[in-house]
Motif scaffolding. Structure first.
Motif, PDB file in Angstrom:
ATOM      1  N   ASP A  54      43.126  90.129  25.491  1.00 46.02           N
ATOM      2  CA  ASP A  54      41.837  90.197  26.179  1.00 46.02           C
ATOM      3  C   ASP A  54      40.720  89.887  25.184  1.00 46.02           C
ATOM      4  O   ASP A  54      40.969  89.701  23.989  1.00 46.02           O
ATOM      5  CB  ASP A  54      41.621  91.567  26.838  1.00 46.02           C
ATOM      6  CG  ASP A  54      41.709  92.732  25.857  1.00 46.02           C
ATOM      7  OD1 ASP A  54      41.272  92.587  24.693  1.00 46.02           O
ATOM      8  OD2 ASP A  54      42.201  93.804  26.265  1.00 46.02           O
ATOM      9  N   ALA A  55      39.512  89.834  25.688  1.00 44.06           N
ATOM     10  CA  ALA A  55      38.366  89.462  24.855  1.00 44.06           C
ATOM     11  C   ALA A  55      38.130  90.462  23.732  1.00 44.06           C
ATOM     12  O   ALA A  55      37.758  90.078  22.620  1.00 44.06           O
ATOM     13  CB  ALA A  55      37.120  89.322  25.729  1.00 44.06           C
ATOM     14  N   MET A  56      38.346  91.747  23.990  1.00 39.90           N
ATOM     15  CA  MET A  56      38.098  92.759  22.961  1.00 39.90           C
ATOM     16  C   MET A  56      39.074  92.607  21.793  1.00 39.90           C
ATOM     17  O   MET A  56      38.687  92.707  20.629  1.00 39.90           O
ATOM     18  CB  MET A  56      38.184  94.170  23.555  1.00 39.90           C
ATOM     19  CG  MET A  56      37.082  94.484  24.548  1.00 39.90           C
ATOM     20  SD  MET A  56      35.420  94.349  23.836  1.00 39.90           S
ATOM     21  CE  MET A  56      34.845  92.822  24.497  1.00 39.90           C
ATOM     22  N   GLU A  57      40.337  92.357  22.106  1.00 40.83           N
ATOM     23  CA  GLU A  57      41.323  92.114  21.051  1.00 40.83           C
ATOM     24  C   GLU A  57      40.979  90.823  20.297  1.00 40.83           C
ATOM     25  O   GLU A  57      41.117  90.747  19.075  1.00 40.83           O
ATOM     26  CB  GLU A  57      42.728  92.028  21.640  1.00 40.83           C
ATOM     27  CG  GLU A  57      43.812  91.907  20.594  1.00 40.83           C
ATOM     28  CD  GLU A  57      45.212  91.840  21.194  1.00 40.83           C
ATOM     29  OE1 GLU A  57      46.121  91.397  20.458  1.00 40.83           O
ATOM     30  OE2 GLU A  57      45.414  92.221  22.371  1.00 40.83           O
ATOM     31  N   ALA A  58      40.503  89.829  21.019  1.00 37.11           N
ATOM     32  CA  ALA A  58      40.109  88.563  20.391  1.00 37.11           C
ATOM     33  C   ALA A  58      38.967  88.777  19.405  1.00 37.11           C
ATOM     34  O   ALA A  58      38.972  88.226  18.300  1.00 37.11           O
ATOM     35  CB  ALA A  58      39.711  87.552  21.463  1.00 37.11           C
ATOM     36  N   ILE A  97      44.292  78.768  15.601  1.00 39.54           N
ATOM     37  CA  ILE A  97      43.686  78.738  16.925  1.00 39.54           C
ATOM     38  C   ILE A  97      43.943  80.083  17.575  1.00 39.54           C
ATOM     39  O   ILE A  97      45.087  80.557  17.609  1.00 39.54           O
ATOM     40  CB  ILE A  97      44.267  77.595  17.786  1.00 39.54           C
ATOM     41  CG1 ILE A  97      43.927  76.241  17.153  1.00 39.54           C
ATOM     42  CG2 ILE A  97      43.728  77.681  19.218  1.00 39.54           C
ATOM     43  CD1 ILE A  97      44.527  75.051  17.870  1.00 39.54           C
ATOM     44  N   LEU A  98      42.894  80.696  18.096  1.00 36.97           N
ATOM     45  CA  LEU A  98      42.998  81.971  18.791  1.00 36.97           C
ATOM     46  C   LEU A  98      43.231  81.689  20.273  1.00 36.97           C
ATOM     47  O   LEU A  98      42.429  81.007  20.913  1.00 36.97           O
ATOM     48  CB  LEU A  98      41.708  82.780  18.588  1.00 36.97           C
ATOM     49  CG  LEU A  98      41.611  84.121  19.293  1.00 36.97           C
ATOM     50  CD1 LEU A  98      42.732  85.067  18.863  1.00 36.97           C
ATOM     51  CD2 LEU A  98      40.246  84.750  19.031  1.00 36.97           C
ATOM     52  N   VAL A  99      44.346  82.200  20.797  1.00 40.70           N
ATOM     53  CA  VAL A  99      44.689  82.031  22.209  1.00 40.70           C
ATOM     54  C   VAL A  99      44.482  83.375  22.896  1.00 40.70           C
ATOM     55  O   VAL A  99      45.060  84.386  22.484  1.00 40.70           O
ATOM     56  CB  VAL A  99      46.153  81.564  22.378  1.00 40.70           C
ATOM     57  CG1 VAL A  99      46.503  81.428  23.860  1.00 40.70           C
ATOM     58  CG2 VAL A  99      46.392  80.252  21.639  1.00 40.70           C
ATOM     59  N   VAL A 100      43.649  83.390  23.942  1.00 38.29           N
ATOM     60  CA  VAL A 100      43.301  84.629  24.636  1.00 38.29           C
ATOM     61  C   VAL A 100      43.723  84.505  26.096  1.00 38.29           C
ATOM     62  O   VAL A 100      43.245  83.631  26.813  1.00 38.29           O
ATOM     63  CB  VAL A 100      41.778  84.900  24.557  1.00 38.29           C
ATOM     64  CG1 VAL A 100      41.454  86.272  25.126  1.00 38.29           C
ATOM     65  CG2 VAL A 100      41.271  84.753  23.131  1.00 38.29           C
ATOM     66  N   ASP A 101      44.632  85.392  26.518  1.00 35.40           N
ATOM     67  CA  ASP A 101      45.094  85.377  27.909  1.00 35.40           C
ATOM     68  C   ASP A 101      45.704  86.735  28.221  1.00 35.40           C
ATOM     69  O   ASP A 101      46.502  87.253  27.442  1.00 35.40           O
ATOM     70  CB  ASP A 101      46.136  84.272  28.115  1.00 35.40           C
ATOM     71  CG  ASP A 101      46.326  83.905  29.577  1.00 35.40           C
ATOM     72  OD1 ASP A 101      46.361  84.832  30.428  1.00 35.40           O
ATOM     73  OD2 ASP A 101      46.434  82.709  29.873  1.00 35.40           O
TER      74      ASP A 101
END
Length: 118
Positions: A32-36, A3-7
């Motif tokens: 952040d979204a770019m790293e995700a 699971i990818l957690v983005v915060d």
């Protein structure tokens, strides 16, 4: 399965990841979204995304919309410190929108189970 957690809040990201790991999932964290997106490009084992709503540059809804435009249709759960607006819950492609509150442990577990089995 991961699971990818983005915060953008490192403590909140770690806490969300810890909740999911306690439930038996493996997590990957992004600030952040770019790293995700980089994680999504490099790993094919990610099966679900849990993202914060309020992040700089690209918020959680914009991130979801960006993924859908790129034909990424992984289940997507949005977390918010605020009470989710009713119209937010109708966002296409959004499996759940949960408030970061005292019940997050149980609501997140339920939402992840539904998203993965739905």
């Amino acid at each position: 399965m991961q699971i990818l957690v983005v915060d953008d809040d490192p403590l909140a990201c770690e806490m969300t990841a810890a909740l999911l790991e306690f439930q038996g999932y493996t997590t990957i964290m992004a600030n952040d979204a770019m790293e995700a997106v980089q994680h999504l490009d490099n790993l094919d084992t990610i099966e679900l995304i849990v993202s914060d709503m309020h992040m700089p540059l690209i918020n959680g809804i914009e991130f979801l919309e960006m993924l859908r435009e790129q034909d990424v249709f992984l289940p997507f759960i949005l977390l918010s410190g605020d009470t989710p607006e009713p119209e937010l819950l109708q966002t296409p492609g959004l499996n759940a929108c949960l408030q970061k509150d005292a019940q997050l442990t149980s609501t997140l577990q339920h939402a992840v189970t539904q998203a993965l089995n739905g």
